[in-house]
Design a protein around this motif. Structure first.
Motif, short mmCIF file in Angstrom:
data_model
loop_
_atom_site.label_atom_id
_atom_site.label_comp_id
_atom_site.label_asym_id
_atom_site.label_seq_id
_atom_site.Cartn_x
_atom_site.Cartn_y
_atom_site.Cartn_z
N THR A 150 -3.11 0.40 -9.49
CA THR A 150 -2.83 1.67 -10.17
C THR A 150 -2.61 2.83 -9.21
N GLY A 151 -3.06 2.70 -7.96
CA GLY A 151 -2.90 3.77 -6.99
C GLY A 151 -4.05 4.76 -7.06
N GLY A 152 -3.99 5.80 -6.21
CA GLY A 152 -5.00 6.84 -6.21
C GLY A 152 -6.38 6.34 -5.83
N VAL A 153 -7.39 6.97 -6.41
CA VAL A 153 -8.79 6.68 -6.07
C VAL A 153 -9.19 5.24 -6.39
N PRO A 154 -8.83 4.67 -7.56
CA PRO A 154 -9.24 3.28 -7.84
C PRO A 154 -8.74 2.29 -6.77
N MET A 183 0.82 -1.20 0.00
CA MET A 183 0.00 0.00 0.00
C MET A 183 0.86 1.26 0.00
N SER A 184 1.94 1.26 0.78
CA SER A 184 2.79 2.46 0.85
C SER A 184 3.39 2.77 -0.52
N ARG A 185 3.76 1.73 -1.24
CA ARG A 185 4.37 1.94 -2.55
C ARG A 185 3.35 2.32 -3.62
N ILE A 186 2.14 1.76 -3.51
CA ILE A 186 1.10 2.04 -4.51
C ILE A 186 0.40 3.37 -4.23
N MET A 187 0.09 3.63 -2.94
CA MET A 187 -0.70 4.80 -2.59
C MET A 187 0.16 5.99 -2.14
N GLY A 188 1.35 5.71 -1.57
CA GLY A 188 2.16 6.78 -1.03
C GLY A 188 1.48 7.48 0.13
N GLY A 191 8.50 3.45 -4.42
CA GLY A 191 7.34 3.86 -5.20
C GLY A 191 6.96 5.29 -4.87
N ARG A 192 5.71 5.50 -4.44
CA ARG A 192 5.22 6.84 -4.12
C ARG A 192 5.52 7.25 -2.68
N PHE A 193 6.14 6.37 -1.89
CA PHE A 193 6.47 6.70 -0.50
C PHE A 193 7.93 7.12 -0.45
#
Length: 524
Positions: free
Chosen positions: A181-185, A28-33, A341-343
Motif C-alpha cells: 500500500t505504500g507509506g507508513v504501513p 520499493m521505488s514504485r510503492i514508496m516513491g 508509480g510514486r517515483f
C-alpha cells in the motif's frame, strides 16, 4: 583456491543477491516513491546496514580471518582454530546483547544525532525512531553471521557467505509483496523484513559451518591470550572502519537536512554504485585476505605482493567499464529501473545525476578493498585507522563547502573525492614499506584497460542516442534499452581489451583449457 575462481564464486553469488536487491529497490521505488516514509525507513535501514559493512565486510573479518588461518595451518590444526572461534564467540555474544539493549533504550537520542533534520517534523522523527528500533536487532544477527562467514572463508568455502545477503533481499521483497500500500504501513513491513532477513542469514551460515565440520559450543566468557590477540587486531580495525562509517552517518546527517526525498535519491544512486563494488571489490578483498595471510605466515612476501598485483589488475579490468558505463547512462538507467508509480521523472533525473557523480569514485572504492588486506594480513590495522581519520575530516570539510551551493550533488562530490583520497594514501604507505607497488606491467595493463573503456564510452553514447525513444517509452522498452546498453558495453569493452592486450590472455586461455580438461575428465 585459484584467485579468479574464488572471485567468480563470490562475485557470481553476490550478483544473485544484487538481482534480488534490485527487484526489491524497483518495487520499493514504485510503492514508496521519494516520500517522507521512504526517507524514514532508509535512515532506519542505514544503521544496521552500516554495521553490516563494518563487521561483515570489514573489521571483524580483518581481525578474525588471519588469526583463524594461523591456527588452522599451524600445529594445532582445525581443533585449535575451532577453540579460538569459541573463545571469541563467548566474549562477542554478551557484548552484542548489551550493545543492542543500550541502543534500543537510547534510540531517540541516536536518531536525533544522525537525523536531526527530522526533529522539526515530529511525526517523521517518531516514525524513524520506531522503524530503527525494529531494524536494530539485525546488527546482532549480522555480527554473528560475520563470525561464521570468517570461519567458512578461512576454509575457502565462500558459497554460503556470498549467498547469505540474498536472503535479506528476499525477506524485504516479501514484505513489500505482503504490504504494497505504500507509506507508513510498507515502511513498517520493510523494517520487519530486515530483521527476519537477519535470522535467515544466521540460520544458513550456522548450518553451513556445521556441514564444514565446525560446530561451535558456547563457552564461559574468558579473556584468554587468543581473545586478547584478537582484540589487539580487531579494535584498531573497527576504529578504522568505524571512522569510515561515521563518515556515512555524517552523509546521512547532511542528507536529512536537504529537501524531502534526498535520502531516497542518495539510496537509489548508491544502490547502483554498490553493485560493482560488492561484486568486484568485496569479492576480491574476501578472496585475497586468506591467501595473503598464508604467504605472510610462510615468510613469502613476494608471493603476497604478486597476489595483490593480480587482484588490482582484475579489479580494474572489471571495475573501469562499470564506472564508465554507469556515468554515461546514469540518467536513462535510473529511469528504466526505478521510475514509475510514486517515483516521478524528476526524482529519476536527480537520482541519475547523483549517480553519475558518485561513480567517479568507484575505482577508488574497489582499490581500497584490494589494498587494505595488505595491511590486515600483517596484523597492521592502525594505518587504515589513521588514513580513515584524515578522510573523515576531509569529508566533513567538503560537505560544509559543497552542499550549500550544490545541494545533494555537493554531497555526491564529497563522497567520490574522499574515496580517492583514502585510496591514494593507503597505496602510497604500502608502497613506501616495500610491501606492494604497481609494477610497469601493471601500469601498462591499466592504461590499455582505459583505452578499451574509451572505446566502450563512444559505443554507449551512440546506443544511448539511437535508443532515446526506448528509454522514454514503456517499462518493457526501457528494459530492452538497458539490455542493449549492457550487451554493447560488454562486447565492445572486452573485445577491445582482448585485442590490445588489456587482459592476461594466456591466463584466461590456461583457465579455459583446465575447465575443458576437467569437463572431459568428468565425462570419461
Amino acid at each position: 583456491m585459484n584467485l579468479m575462481k574464488a572471485v567468480g564464486t563470490i562475485g557470481g553469488l553476490t550478483m544473485v543477491s544484487r538481482v534480488f536487491g534490485f527487484a526489491r529497490e524497483m518495487m520499493m521505488s514504485r510503492i514508496m516513491g521519494a516520500s517522507g516514509a521512504a526517507d524514514a525507513f532508509l535512515v532506519a535501514f542505514r544503521l544496521p546496514n552500516t554495521f553490516r559493512r563494518l563487521f561483515g565486510e570489514g573489521a571483524f573479518s580483518a581481525g578474525f580471518v588471519p588469526l583463524f588461518s594461523q591456527r588452522l595451518h599451524g600445529s594445532g590444526g582445525i581443533e585449535d582454530a575451532k577453540r579460538f572461534s569459541e573463545e571469541v564467540l563467548a566474549i562477542f555474544l554478551p557484548m552484542l546483547f548489551a550493545f543492542t539493549l543500550v541502543f534500543e533504550l537510547a534510540m531517540p537520542l541516536f536518531v536525533w544525532a544522525i537525523a536531526s533534520g527530522y526533529a522539526d517534523e515530529p511525526a517523521k522523527f517518531d516514525l524513524t525512531v520506531a522503524l530503527t528500533r525494529i531494524t536494530f536487532p539485525y546488527l546482532l544477527l549480522i555480527s554473528l553471521v560475520s563470525l561464521f562467514s570468517g570461519v567458512l572463508n578461512s576454509l575457502t568455502r565462500f558459497v554460503a557467505a556470498a549467498f547469505a545477503p540474498a536472503l535479506l533481499n528476499i525477506a524485504m521483497l516479501g514484505a513489500l509483496i505482503l504490504e504494497p500500500t505504500g507509506g507508513v504501513p510498507s515502511a513498517y513491513a520493510l523494517s520487519i523484513g530486515v530483521t527476519v532477513g537477519g535470522f535467515l542469514q544466521l540460520a544458513l551460515l550456522w548450518w553451513s559451518a556445521r556441514r564444514a565440520g565446525i560446530s561451535l559450543a558456547l563457552r564461559r566468557p574468558r579473556i584468554t591470550p587468543s581473545v586478547k590477540q584478537f582484540f589487539v587486531v580487531v579494535i584498531p580495525a573497527t576504529l578504522g572502519a568505524g571512522v569510515y562509517q561515521i563518515s556515512q552517518f555524517i552523509d546521512t546527517f547532511f542528507a536529512t537536512r536537504l529537501p524531502e526525498g534526498s535520502m531516497s535519491y542518495l539510496n537509489y544512486s548508491d544502490r547502483l554504485n554498490q553493485l560493482p563494488l560488492s561484486i568486484i571489490g568485496t569479492a576480491l578483498g574476501t578472496a585475497i585476505l586468506p591467501q595473503i595471510s598464508r604467504f605472510i605466515a610462510k615468510g613469502e612476501p613476494d608471493e603476497a605482493a604478486k597476489v595483490q598485483g593480480q587482484a588490482v589488475e582484475l579489479s580494474m579490468l572489471l571495475c573501469l567499464p562499470a564506472a564508465l558505463a554507469l556515468a554515461v547512462v546514469a540518467g536513462p538507467l535510473v529511469a528504466a529501473l526505478f521510475q514509475g508509480g510514486r517515483f516521478t521523472p524528476e526524482d529519476a533525473l536527480i537520482t541519475g545525476n547523483t549517480l553519475a557523480i558518485i561513480v567517479s569514485g568507484l575505482p577508488a572504492y574497489v582499490l581500497v578493498k584490494v589494498i587494505t588486506p595488505g595491511f590486515y594480513a600483517r596484523e597492521d590495522t592502525k594505518t587504515p585507522v589513521k588514513t580513515a581519520a584524515i578522510v573523515l575530516i576531509a569529508n566533513v570539510a567538503l560537505n560544509f563547502l559543497l552542499i550549500p551551493p550544490f545541494g545533494i550533488y555537493g554531497l555526491a562530490i564529497a563522497i567520490a573525492a574522499c574515496s580517492w583520497l583514502n585510496c591514494i594514501m593507503l597505496t602510497v604507505v604500502l608502497a613506501r614499506r616495500g610491501h606492494f607497488r604497481i609494477e610497469p606491467w601493471l601500469w601498462s595493463r591499466i592504461l590499455r584497460q582505459l583505452a578499451a573503456g574509451g572505446a566502450m564510452v563512444a559505443a554507449l553514447w551512440g546506443v544511448r542516442t539511437a535508443m532515446a525513444d526506448f528509454f522514454a517509452g514503456s517499462t518493457i522498452e526501457r528494459m530492452a534499452a538497458v539490455g542493449a546498453i549492457v550487451a554493447t558495453g560488454g562486447i565492445v569493452y572486452f573485445g577491445v581489451a582482448w585485442a590490445i592486450g588489456a587482459v592476461d590472455r594466456e591466463a584466461i586461455l590456461t583457465l579455459t583449457r583446465r575447465r575443458r580438461g576437467a569437463t572431459a575428465g568428468g565425462a570419461a
